[in-house]
Design an enzyme around this catalytic site. Structure first.
Site, PDB file in Angstrom:
ATOM      1  N   GLU A  46      18.930  16.942  14.931  1.00  0.00           N
ATOM      2  CA  GLU A  46      18.006  16.768  16.056  1.00  0.00           C
ATOM      3  C   GLU A  46      16.730  16.032  15.636  1.00  0.00           C
ATOM      4  O   GLU A  46      16.190  15.230  16.391  1.00  0.00           O
ATOM      5  CB  GLU A  46      17.661  18.127  16.683  1.00  0.00           C
ATOM      6  CG  GLU A  46      18.812  18.783  17.419  1.00  0.00           C
ATOM      7  CD  GLU A  46      19.334  17.960  18.592  1.00  0.00           C
ATOM      8  OE1 GLU A  46      18.607  17.073  19.087  1.00  0.00           O
ATOM      9  OE2 GLU A  46      20.480  18.193  19.011  1.00  0.00           O
ATOM     10  N   GLN A  51      14.102   9.434  18.759  1.00  0.00           N
ATOM     11  CA  GLN A  51      13.749   8.013  18.804  1.00  0.00           C
ATOM     12  C   GLN A  51      14.669   7.121  17.956  1.00  0.00           C
ATOM     13  O   GLN A  51      14.280   6.037  17.528  1.00  0.00           O
ATOM     14  CB  GLN A  51      12.284   7.818  18.367  1.00  0.00           C
ATOM     15  CG  GLN A  51      11.303   8.500  19.318  1.00  0.00           C
ATOM     16  CD  GLN A  51       9.892   8.509  18.793  1.00  0.00           C
ATOM     17  OE1 GLN A  51       9.591   9.178  17.811  1.00  0.00           O
ATOM     18  NE2 GLN A  51       9.012   7.783  19.434  1.00  0.00           N
ATOM     19  N   THR A  52      15.905   7.608  17.703  1.00  0.00           N
ATOM     20  CA  THR A  52      16.847   6.847  16.886  1.00  0.00           C
ATOM     21  C   THR A  52      18.252   6.943  17.488  1.00  0.00           C
ATOM     22  O   THR A  52      18.670   8.018  17.914  1.00  0.00           O
ATOM     23  CB  THR A  52      16.874   7.389  15.433  1.00  0.00           C
ATOM     24  OG1 THR A  52      15.532   7.479  14.948  1.00  0.00           O
ATOM     25  CG2 THR A  52      17.658   6.479  14.521  1.00  0.00           C
ATOM     26  N   GLY A  90      12.706   5.367   9.617  1.00  0.00           N
ATOM     27  CA  GLY A  90      11.419   5.244  10.293  1.00  0.00           C
ATOM     28  C   GLY A  90      10.844   6.587  10.725  1.00  0.00           C
ATOM     29  O   GLY A  90      11.476   7.629  10.580  1.00  0.00           O
ATOM     30  N   TYR A 129      11.541  20.588  22.649  1.00  0.00           N
ATOM     31  CA  TYR A 129      12.909  20.066  22.694  1.00  0.00           C
ATOM     32  C   TYR A 129      13.722  20.536  21.489  1.00  0.00           C
ATOM     33  O   TYR A 129      14.827  21.061  21.623  1.00  0.00           O
ATOM     34  CB  TYR A 129      12.926  18.533  22.757  1.00  0.00           C
ATOM     35  CG  TYR A 129      14.315  18.002  22.473  1.00  0.00           C
ATOM     36  CD1 TYR A 129      15.294  18.057  23.455  1.00  0.00           C
ATOM     37  CD2 TYR A 129      14.656  17.530  21.212  1.00  0.00           C
ATOM     38  CE1 TYR A 129      16.599  17.644  23.178  1.00  0.00           C
ATOM     39  CE2 TYR A 129      15.940  17.113  20.926  1.00  0.00           C
ATOM     40  CZ  TYR A 129      16.911  17.172  21.922  1.00  0.00           C
ATOM     41  OH  TYR A 129      18.189  16.783  21.644  1.00  0.00           O
ATOM     42  N   ASP A 147      14.979  16.245  26.686  1.00  0.00           N
ATOM     43  CA  ASP A 147      14.551  14.963  26.128  1.00  0.00           C
ATOM     44  C   ASP A 147      14.621  13.902  27.222  1.00  0.00           C
ATOM     45  O   ASP A 147      14.834  14.218  28.397  1.00  0.00           O
ATOM     46  CB  ASP A 147      15.409  14.588  24.915  1.00  0.00           C
ATOM     47  CG  ASP A 147      16.870  14.310  25.289  1.00  0.00           C
ATOM     48  OD1 ASP A 147      17.251  14.510  26.459  1.00  0.00           O
ATOM     49  OD2 ASP A 147      17.626  13.872  24.402  1.00  0.00           O
ATOM     50  N   CYS A 217      25.045  15.088  42.916  1.00  0.00           N
ATOM     51  CA  CYS A 217      23.881  14.232  42.641  1.00  0.00           C
ATOM     52  C   CYS A 217      23.202  13.731  43.917  1.00  0.00           C
ATOM     53  O   CYS A 217      23.776  12.950  44.682  1.00  0.00           O
ATOM     54  CB  CYS A 217      24.314  13.046  41.785  1.00  0.00           C
ATOM     55  SG  CYS A 217      22.950  11.963  41.327  1.00  0.00           S
TER      56      CYS A 217
END
Length: 365
Positions: A46, A51-52, A90, A129, A147, A217
């Protein structure tokens, strides 16, 4: 908040759970961190996935677990090796925080990752998260793990018109998950929402006809799925112009420098570099002077290799890369080293300097 979640009343939650979880169990991707529910492995995955992209994370995850198979192994590892394992991913503060947190788990909780929201949320680098993901996936606790993927999915399903770029909006989606989550299988429910966002309910052109919860939905029903979620644009990134130098001495050793222990890319290694905030009229002379004044590095001769651009979330580095010979540098400082080309492999470098090394090797070997 009740107003923002009013469309929940239109959903049969039990049917929604069954449709979503059944789809996930049949269609989920075969990912290495899904092999078991070990809290340590879930935690590592996690943190890496923040961001990856998943495809990028897979080889890193496998290598990280090979180097540090248990929480104790990571707690005892030298930071240099941990940064090397993370090299190229990163956002290096993620792995520093992870190592600090596993040390705390070992000291405070006898090496057992906490299984309740209060204790796990107190660990360094563990936000709402990550806490929710570990608790639900590893321990089966019905906690939300919200997220960007989850916010996008639920914004469409429940027709929520709140700006997901605002931190306060997360509370709306966390409350939605609390009301919708399966108490019997919170692990599959949370992972299914994430998987749905990654594979079907994508940022642009969602594949509504393939969606297992299309009938639930509101966004699809109203034909507004492409308008959601609402997300304000980020502030424009700052552009930074730099010159960096791949410098060797008479023995062919390469000069490298360790970055500060605080700030951007802390404790990683780099090649000597200077920021350029004025137009260069006489490139060689000005760069030589700038290097001596700013770094204390005296360059005898150098030539341009090319340009490298690296994009961070908040700024862009435009690096002019040079190669040359060094005749003097601040030897008394521990953050400067001369190493062989082969020894460069032992040090963790940020991506732009890895690219610079490749540029040098491609031209010189």
């Amino acid at each position: 908040m009740e107003n923002q979640l009013s469309n929940l009343e239109k959903i049969d939650i039990e049917t929604f759970q069954n449709d979503l979880i059944s789809w996930f169990k049949n269609e989920q991707r075969d990912l290495p961190w899904r092999k078991d529910q070990d809290p340590y492995k879930v935690w590592v995955s996690e943190i890496m996935l923040q961001q990856t992209r998943v495809d990028t994370v897979i080889p890193y995850f496998n290598r990280f677990l090979e180097w540090f198979p248990t929480l104790d192994d990571l707690a005892e590892a030298e930071e240099e090796k941990v940064l090397k394992a993370w090299e190229g991913l990163g956002y290096y503060s993620r792995v520093r925080n992870l190592q600090s947190a596993v040390k705390e788990v070992r000291e405070k909780y006898n090496g057992v990752v906490p299984n309740n929201p209060q204790d796990i949320s107190s660990l360094k680098g563990v936000g709402p998260y990550t806490a929710g993901a570990i608790l639900s996936i590893a321990y089966g606790v019905p906690e939300p793990a919200v997220d960007g993927n989850v916010m996008r999915v639920l914004a469409r399903i429940l027709s929520i018109w709140e700006d997901i770029a605002k931190p306060s909006t997360r509370k709306v989606f966390e409350q939605a998950v609390r009301l919708m989550i399966s108490k019997e299988d919170p692990s599959s429910f949370n992972q299914a929402l994430m998987e749905l966002g990654a594979l079907v309910c994508t940022p642009t052109s969602p594949s509504c006809l393939l969606c297992p919860v299309r009938e639930h939905c509101q966004g699809f029903y109203e034909g507004i799925q492409n308008e959601l979620p609402i997300k304000t644009k980020k502030v424009k990134q700052k552009q930074v112009q730099m010159a960096a130098f791949f410098l060797t001495n008479q023995e062919g050793k390469v000069l490298i420098h360790k970055r500060s222990s605080v700030g951007l890319l802390a404790n990683l290694w780099e090649f000597p570099n200077v920021e350029i905030d004025f137009p260069l009229q006489n490139e060689r002379r000005q760069l030589a002077g700038l290097s001596e004044d700013t770094l204390g590095v005296i360059i005898e001769s150098f030539k341009r290799m090319g340009q490298i651009q690296h994009v961070f979330s908040h700024l862009i580095w435009n690096i002019d890369a040079y190669t040359g010979t060094v005749s003097a540098f601040p030897k008394e400082e521990q953050d400067w080293k001369l190493v062989t080309i082969e020894e460069l492999e032992d040090y963790a470098f940020p991506v732009p300097y890895q690219k610079m090394k490749k540029l040098y090797l491609d031209r010189n070997y």
